[in-house]
Design an enzyme around this catalytic site. Structure first.
Site, PDB file in Angstrom:
ATOM      1  N   ALA A 128     106.769 -17.620  80.448  1.00  6.91           N
ATOM      2  CA  ALA A 128     106.191 -18.419  79.147  1.00  6.91           C
ATOM      3  C   ALA A 128     106.856 -19.965  79.041  1.00  6.91           C
ATOM      4  CB  ALA A 128     107.078 -17.591  78.102  1.00  6.91           C
ATOM      5  N   LYS A 174      95.352 -25.382  80.931  1.00  9.36           N
ATOM      6  CA  LYS A 174      94.425 -25.006  79.864  1.00  9.36           C
ATOM      7  C   LYS A 174      95.120 -24.045  79.050  1.00  9.36           C
ATOM      8  CE  LYS A 174      91.152 -27.522  81.737  1.00  9.36           C
ATOM      9  NZ  LYS A 174      90.901 -29.095  80.850  1.00  9.36           N
ATOM     10  N   ALA A 234     122.562  14.249  78.274  1.00 10.16           N
ATOM     11  CA  ALA A 234     124.152  14.093  78.907  1.00 10.16           C
ATOM     12  C   ALA A 234     125.012  14.612  78.150  1.00 10.16           C
ATOM     13  CB  ALA A 234     124.127  12.806  79.223  1.00 10.16           C
ATOM     14  N   VAL A 235     125.131  14.384  76.731  1.00  5.08           N
ATOM     15  CA  VAL A 235     126.232  14.745  75.918  1.00  5.08           C
ATOM     16  C   VAL A 235     126.218  16.414  75.966  1.00  5.08           C
ATOM     17  CG1 VAL A 235     127.041  14.828  73.524  1.00  5.08           C
ATOM     18  CG2 VAL A 235     126.317  12.778  74.572  1.00  5.08           C
ATOM     19  N   ASP A 267     117.483  -3.993  71.086  1.00  6.76           N
ATOM     20  CA  ASP A 267     117.643  -5.335  71.033  1.00  6.76           C
ATOM     21  C   ASP A 267     118.880  -5.975  71.992  1.00  6.76           C
ATOM     22  OD1 ASP A 267     115.908  -5.790  68.780  1.00  6.76           O
ATOM     23  OD2 ASP A 267     117.510  -5.128  67.386  1.00  6.76           O
ATOM     24  N   ARG A 288      93.310 -20.956  76.254  1.00 12.50           N
ATOM     25  CA  ARG A 288      93.951 -20.714  74.909  1.00 12.50           C
ATOM     26  C   ARG A 288      95.406 -20.814  74.545  1.00 12.50           C
ATOM     27  NH1 ARG A 288      90.309 -15.475  72.556  1.00 12.50           N
ATOM     28  NH2 ARG A 288      88.627 -16.471  71.828  1.00 12.50           N
ATOM     29  N   HIS A 327     106.014  -2.312  66.719  1.00  9.91           N
ATOM     30  CA  HIS A 327     106.699  -1.244  67.154  1.00  9.91           C
ATOM     31  C   HIS A 327     106.278  -0.436  68.147  1.00  9.91           C
ATOM     32  CE1 HIS A 327     108.110  -1.465  63.126  1.00  9.91           C
ATOM     33  NE2 HIS A 327     109.171  -0.667  63.323  1.00  9.91           N
ATOM     34  N   MET A 337     110.348  -8.493  69.092  1.00  9.90           N
ATOM     35  CA  MET A 337     111.433  -7.948  68.128  1.00  9.90           C
ATOM     36  C   MET A 337     112.833  -8.525  68.401  1.00  9.90           C
ATOM     37  SD  MET A 337     111.119  -3.872  67.401  1.00  9.90           S
ATOM     38  CE  MET A 337     109.886  -3.287  66.493  1.00  9.90           C
ATOM     39  N   ARG A 393      95.909 -18.311  69.519  1.00 13.02           N
ATOM     40  CA  ARG A 393      96.124 -16.994  68.876  1.00 13.02           C
ATOM     41  C   ARG A 393      97.661 -16.350  68.825  1.00 13.02           C
ATOM     42  NH1 ARG A 393      91.519 -18.571  68.192  1.00 13.02           N
ATOM     43  NH2 ARG A 393      89.562 -17.492  68.516  1.00 13.02           N
TER      44      ARG A 393
END
Length: 319
Positions: A186, A214, A22-23, A127, A162, A249, A169, A243
């Protein structure tokens, strides 16, 4: 202004190539010569600079990483290093610079502006930790990569009954953990911006187990601590089969999503518009789907925050 440069610095993120494209094309459209600076500020100091044409940025919008490469450069944090970079800018006649990266990259752009070279920062980091913008380039792609991993791990967690701890990250920012944890269902999300007690996690796991649950997924931002260590504590305190997966990365790579390609294109082009209007020491962003720009110094002084209402919702929904 007749000549501008563009560089990428710090950690790479999907969508950086779309921003570079774009630049270059926005600049050429307005009659500018655009120079690519390779290997970030390190390449600026050593003169790894090359004029870019329309074809130079062809076939890159869908590619992850950065065609200009990136590197961290301690030398550029010094006055001597900055002077070396300025000498190279003078040598090539570059009058303004677009810097694509995170907080450290913005600091370099600020220093160059103070030395008389107008710079505009474009937020490129997975991030999502740059104030002044709702989203940074690469966040959406990284988020979807994490969600895909969570979905696949949940299949195994369900099959083997489990508990899985997934480390993502986010050294200083919990956006990836929070968004992926909420989207991935989660049971627990740990982020740097919120305190937690291991006992609360254990109580939640045991309550779920007592009602017949479970398996569980726990998302940990790397800034909170080691996912491996947290997983070991959970196993020791519950005796549940546990686990740990550290995604690492893999979160930075991959073809950028449509959202990141569009965001990068808009922000990259807007950065060129600011330079054409004689504005330096700025950084661009998007807020409420509108392009905005801020003083880099003001942005660098602002702390990163997460949406605490989303964090509260994640707890309510994982009861």
């Amino acid at each position: 202004m007749k000549k501008i440069g563009v560089l990428t610095s710090g950690g790479d993120s999907p969508g950086m190539n779309a921003a570079i494209r774009a630049v270059v094309r926005k600049g050429i459209f307005h009659g500018l010569e655009v120079y690519g600076i390779y290997n970030g500020y390190s390449g600026l100091i050593s003169g790894k600079i090359q004029k870019l044409e329309l074809g130079s940025v062809g076939d890159i919008i869908h590619r992850g990483g950065t065609m200009l490469y990136t590197a961290r450069c301690e030398e550029f944090k010094t006055i001597e290093g900055q002077k070396k970079g300025i000498e190279q800018l003078k040598k090539f006649g570059i009058e303004g610079l677009v810097v694509i990266g995170g907080n450290g990259s913005y600091m370099g752009a600020k220093k160059l502006t103070e030395h008389g070279y107008p710079c505009v920062g474009v937020p490129g980091t997975i991030d999502n930790d740059i104030p002044g913008t709702d989203y940074t380039i690469g966040f959406d792609t990284a988020l979807n990569t994490v969600i895909q991993a969570i979905d696949k791990i949940r299949d195994t967690a369900t099959s083997h009954e489990r508990t899985y701890v997934i480390e993502v990250m986010g050294r200083d920012a919990g956006d990836i953990a929070l968004w992926s944890g909420l989207a991935g269902g989660a049971e627990t999300i740990l982020i740097p911006e919120a305190d937690f007690k291991i006992e609360e996690i254990i109580d939640r796991l045991k309550r779920g187990h007592e009602r017949g649950k479970k398996h569980s997924i726990i998302i940990v931002a790397e800034g909170v601590g080691s996912g491996v260590e947290i997983g070991q504590k959970i196993k020791e305190m519950t005796n549940f089969e546990t686990r740990v997966s550290v995604l690492g990365h893999i979160q930075r790579g991959g073809s950028p999503t449509a959202f990141d390609r569009v965001l990068a294109s808009r922000l990259g082009a807007y950065a060129v518009e600011l330079l054409l209007n004689g504005k330096g020491g700025r950084c661009v962003g998007i807020q409420n789907n509108q392009l905005v720009d801020h003083d880099i110094l003001e942005i660098l002084d602002q702390p990163h925050t997460v949406d605490k209402s989303m964090y509260k919702l994640s707890k309510e929904l994982s009861i």
